[in-house]
Scaffold this motif. Structure first.
Motif, mmCIF file in Angstrom:
data_model
loop_
_atom_site.group_PDB
_atom_site.id
_atom_site.type_symbol
_atom_site.label_atom_id
_atom_site.label_comp_id
_atom_site.label_asym_id
_atom_site.label_seq_id
_atom_site.Cartn_x
_atom_site.Cartn_y
_atom_site.Cartn_z
ATOM 1 N N GLY A 180 116.270 19.455 139.072
ATOM 2 C CA GLY A 180 116.955 20.517 139.795
ATOM 3 C C GLY A 180 115.987 21.633 140.131
ATOM 4 O O GLY A 180 114.788 21.523 139.918
ATOM 5 N N GLY A 181 116.502 22.736 140.646
ATOM 6 C CA GLY A 181 115.676 23.902 140.931
ATOM 7 C C GLY A 181 114.649 23.642 142.015
ATOM 8 O O GLY A 181 114.853 22.827 142.929
ATOM 9 N N LEU A 182 113.514 24.340 141.910
ATOM 10 C CA LEU A 182 112.457 24.222 142.911
ATOM 11 C C LEU A 182 111.905 22.805 142.967
ATOM 12 O O LEU A 182 111.644 22.278 144.059
ATOM 13 C CB LEU A 182 111.336 25.217 142.595
ATOM 14 C CG LEU A 182 110.113 25.179 143.528
ATOM 15 C CD1 LEU A 182 110.522 25.492 144.958
ATOM 16 C CD2 LEU A 182 109.047 26.151 143.045
ATOM 17 N N MET A 183 111.726 22.174 141.804
ATOM 18 C CA MET A 183 111.213 20.812 141.784
ATOM 19 C C MET A 183 112.155 19.865 142.519
ATOM 20 O O MET A 183 111.714 18.969 143.251
ATOM 21 C CB MET A 183 111.024 20.342 140.342
ATOM 22 C CG MET A 183 110.447 18.942 140.216
ATOM 23 S SD MET A 183 108.809 18.778 140.961
ATOM 24 C CE MET A 183 107.848 19.747 139.801
ATOM 25 N N GLY A 184 113.457 20.070 142.358
ATOM 26 C CA GLY A 184 114.435 19.242 143.056
ATOM 27 C C GLY A 184 114.365 19.418 144.563
ATOM 28 O O GLY A 184 114.507 18.455 145.328
ATOM 29 N N ILE A 185 114.141 20.644 145.012
ATOM 30 C CA ILE A 185 114.007 20.910 146.450
ATOM 31 C C ILE A 185 112.792 20.172 147.006
ATOM 32 O O ILE A 185 112.852 19.558 148.087
ATOM 33 C CB ILE A 185 113.889 22.423 146.712
ATOM 34 C CG1 ILE A 185 115.183 23.135 146.302
ATOM 35 C CG2 ILE A 185 113.569 22.698 148.182
ATOM 36 C CD1 ILE A 185 115.092 24.648 146.402
ATOM 37 N N ILE A 186 111.681 20.225 146.280
ATOM 38 C CA ILE A 186 110.467 19.533 146.717
ATOM 39 C C ILE A 186 110.697 18.030 146.758
ATOM 40 O O ILE A 186 110.287 17.343 147.707
ATOM 41 C CB ILE A 186 109.297 19.882 145.774
ATOM 42 C CG1 ILE A 186 108.973 21.376 145.856
ATOM 43 C CG2 ILE A 186 108.070 19.051 146.126
ATOM 44 C CD1 ILE A 186 107.927 21.825 144.857
ATOM 45 N N GLN A 187 111.373 17.485 145.737
ATOM 46 C CA GLN A 187 111.638 16.051 145.699
ATOM 47 C C GLN A 187 112.490 15.607 146.880
ATOM 48 O O GLN A 187 112.200 14.605 147.533
ATOM 49 C CB GLN A 187 112.323 15.680 144.383
ATOM 50 C CG GLN A 187 111.413 15.721 143.172
ATOM 51 C CD GLN A 187 112.151 15.336 141.904
ATOM 52 O OE1 GLN A 187 113.327 15.663 141.715
ATOM 53 N NE2 GLN A 187 111.463 14.632 141.018
ATOM 54 N N ARG A 188 113.548 16.339 147.165
ATOM 55 C CA ARG A 188 114.447 15.963 148.261
ATOM 56 C C ARG A 188 113.749 16.068 149.613
ATOM 57 O O ARG A 188 114.050 15.300 150.534
ATOM 58 C CB ARG A 188 115.700 16.841 148.236
ATOM 59 C CG ARG A 188 116.634 16.551 147.068
ATOM 60 C CD ARG A 188 117.962 17.264 147.227
ATOM 61 N NE ARG A 188 117.827 18.714 147.132
ATOM 62 C CZ ARG A 188 117.881 19.400 145.989
ATOM 63 N NH1 ARG A 188 118.044 18.744 144.838
ATOM 64 N NH2 ARG A 188 117.768 20.706 145.971
ATOM 65 N N ALA A 189 112.821 17.019 149.736
ATOM 66 C CA ALA A 189 112.105 17.169 151.010
ATOM 67 C C ALA A 189 111.063 16.061 151.193
ATOM 68 O O ALA A 189 110.974 15.449 152.259
ATOM 69 C CB ALA A 189 111.444 18.541 151.074
ATOM 70 N N THR A 190 110.283 15.799 150.148
ATOM 71 C CA THR A 190 109.196 14.827 150.279
ATOM 72 C C THR A 190 109.690 13.403 150.448
ATOM 73 O O THR A 190 109.048 12.595 151.128
ATOM 74 C CB THR A 190 108.269 14.901 149.056
ATOM 75 O OG1 THR A 190 109.046 14.716 147.855
ATOM 76 C CG2 THR A 190 107.562 16.249 148.994
ATOM 77 N N VAL A 191 110.835 13.072 149.844
ATOM 78 C CA VAL A 191 111.320 11.698 149.935
ATOM 79 C C VAL A 191 111.793 11.364 151.348
ATOM 80 O O VAL A 191 111.894 10.184 151.721
ATOM 81 C CB VAL A 191 112.468 11.472 148.918
ATOM 82 C CG1 VAL A 191 113.781 12.076 149.422
ATOM 83 C CG2 VAL A 191 112.636 9.986 148.598
#
Length: 432
Positions: A246-257
């Motif tokens: 979740g959080g910032l890491m989750g945002i990065i994951q959803r964008a990069t995938v």
């Protein structure tokens, strides 16, 4: 209004400086020589500080309480088998027992590596900066440089790099699948990774680039820090494997995938071993997809050792591309002790260090031999990485960082011990 205008002008000048001297060279993959000059000054300063400490009569720090022989236990026991069992052989077990009580070889791998000399950082057990006035002045200047100049610069670069990663991958993700999308995705990942490496004042030396992981393969590496992934993607693109956050890491994951076929698992899925293996096999079977990046240890080790590789990564099939990563602790401690520091505290420590300096070795690709099971294959790959990186090879599970020793490990050690007693029928002879 004048104050606001002055702050705005200062901010604009700062961004122009960062973009012109750091961001653009990073994006183009070139160097202006600033990092090299900085490292030269830093090395000379640390050498001078070491000499001052020696003149002050202070000894170097010890690397441990016990000096161990690196000979494996099985070999040590075999040396005792040259004769029948003797009562003096029990001293071997006594020595091992005392070593484990005073300083075992596992838990010390989950704490920061001790340095032989002070590196002018505050994170030390000895207050070396009180040795002399000149050393104190240099230390104070270092604190000012690290916190008042390097930290703002690195924070700015990190913010730009993360924002560029999110925006860039989101934009690329809107394109239809094809060669153009794959190319732009790799450009975005490489560019942003280079900016993030500059945010760490990273100096990385890549060796044997002809062995770099290829598409359709699996890249496995020893694990010291979360920044290991950034260190590797600075030189090539990979498909990441991990749990959804979740959080910032989750945002990065959803964008990069959206732009790259990373393999993210939900918390409930990561426990389903068959599901994980199935998805990874499907990824490897597609030779057009980026190589998977996996850290088989499953946790961060303190840059001195390589611990047990979990066999799951070696049951998938395909070609394994081993990579050895070794950090230079003199300039900054890259190890993340997750049981002691949260990710924010860890990143603050990294960004207030002098620099992140490391060597990366690409080893020749390896495949599973006929008749070799996954555990044997994993151990063979681990041995190659440990040998190349100058790391100690340990058979213990990195899960011991948070869990107790499994009964199977205890039973294995007991079996090894019993071999000495039953060798040549010595136990039976004593019974008679």
């Amino acid at each position: 209004m004048e104050v606001v205008w002055a702050v705005g002008q200062l901010g604009a000048a700062w961004l122009a400086l960062v973009i012109g001297l750091v961001m653009l060279p990073s994006a183009l993959g070139i160097s202006l020589g600033i990092s090299e000059a900085y490292m030269w000054v830093l090395v000379k300063t640390l050498e001078w500080a070491t000499i001052r400490i020696q003149k002050g009569g202070y000894p170097f720090l010890s690397q441990g309480i016990i000096e161990r022989d690196e000979t494996p236990m099985e070999k040590e026991i075999s040396l005792l088998h040259r004769a029948d069992f003797e009562f003096s052989h029990i001293f071997y077990f006594c020595r091992k027992g005392f070593e484990a009580i005073v300083e075992d070889e596992v838990t010390q791998r989950f704490s920061s590596e001790e340095l032989l000399s002070w590196n002018l950082l505050t994170r030390t057990n000895v207050n070396f900066h009180y040795i002399s006035l000149r050393l104190t002045v240099v230390w104070v200047i270092g604190v000012i440089v690290r916190y008042c100049f390097l930290l703002p610069l690195r924070f700015t670069l990190a913010a730009i790099g993360i924002t560029s990663m999110i925006v860039g991958t989101t934009a690329v993700g809107q394109l239809p699948n094809g060669s153009v999308k794959n190319y732009l995705s790799e450009v975005v990942h490489l560019t942003c990774s280079r900016i993030l490496v500059r945010a760490l004042s990273g100096t990385i030396r890549y060796h044997n680039k002809e062995n770099r992981p290829q598409k359709g393969g699996i890249c496995v590496a020893n694990h010291t820090s979360p920044i290991d992934a950034i260190i590797l993607t600075n030189d090539g693109c990979y498909a990441m494997v991990g749990q959804v956050h979740g959080g910032l890491m989750g945002i990065i994951q959803r964008a990069t995938v959206k732009a790259c076929p990373h393999v993210w698992f939900e918390r409930s899925e990561i426990k389903d071993r068959h599901l994980v293996t199935k998805r990874l096999r499907e990824h490897v079977a597609d030779k057009s997809k980026l190589p998977i990046l996996i850290f088989p240890e499953g946790t961060c080790i303190n840059n001195t050792s390589v611990m047990m590789f979990k066999k799951g990564s070696f049951e998938i099939g395909g070609t394994i591309y081993p990579v050895a990563i070794k950090y230079d602790p003199q300039f900054g401690d890259a190890f993340w002790n997750s049981s002691k520091y949260n990710i924010v505290s860890y990143l603050l420590r990294i960004m207030t260090s002098w620099a992140i300096v490391c060597n990366v070795w690409y080893l020749p690709p390896m495949v599973r031999k006929e008749g070799e099971d996954a555990v044997q294959f994993a151990n063979r790959v681990r041995s190659a990485i440990a040998h190349q990186g100058g790391l100690t090879e340990l058979p213990w599970d990195g899960g011991l960082k948070r869990a107790k020793v499994k009964d199977t490990f205890k039973e294995e050690q007991q079996k090894n011990y019993s071999k000495m007693l039953v060798r040549n029928g010595s136990v039976g002879s004593y019974d008679r």
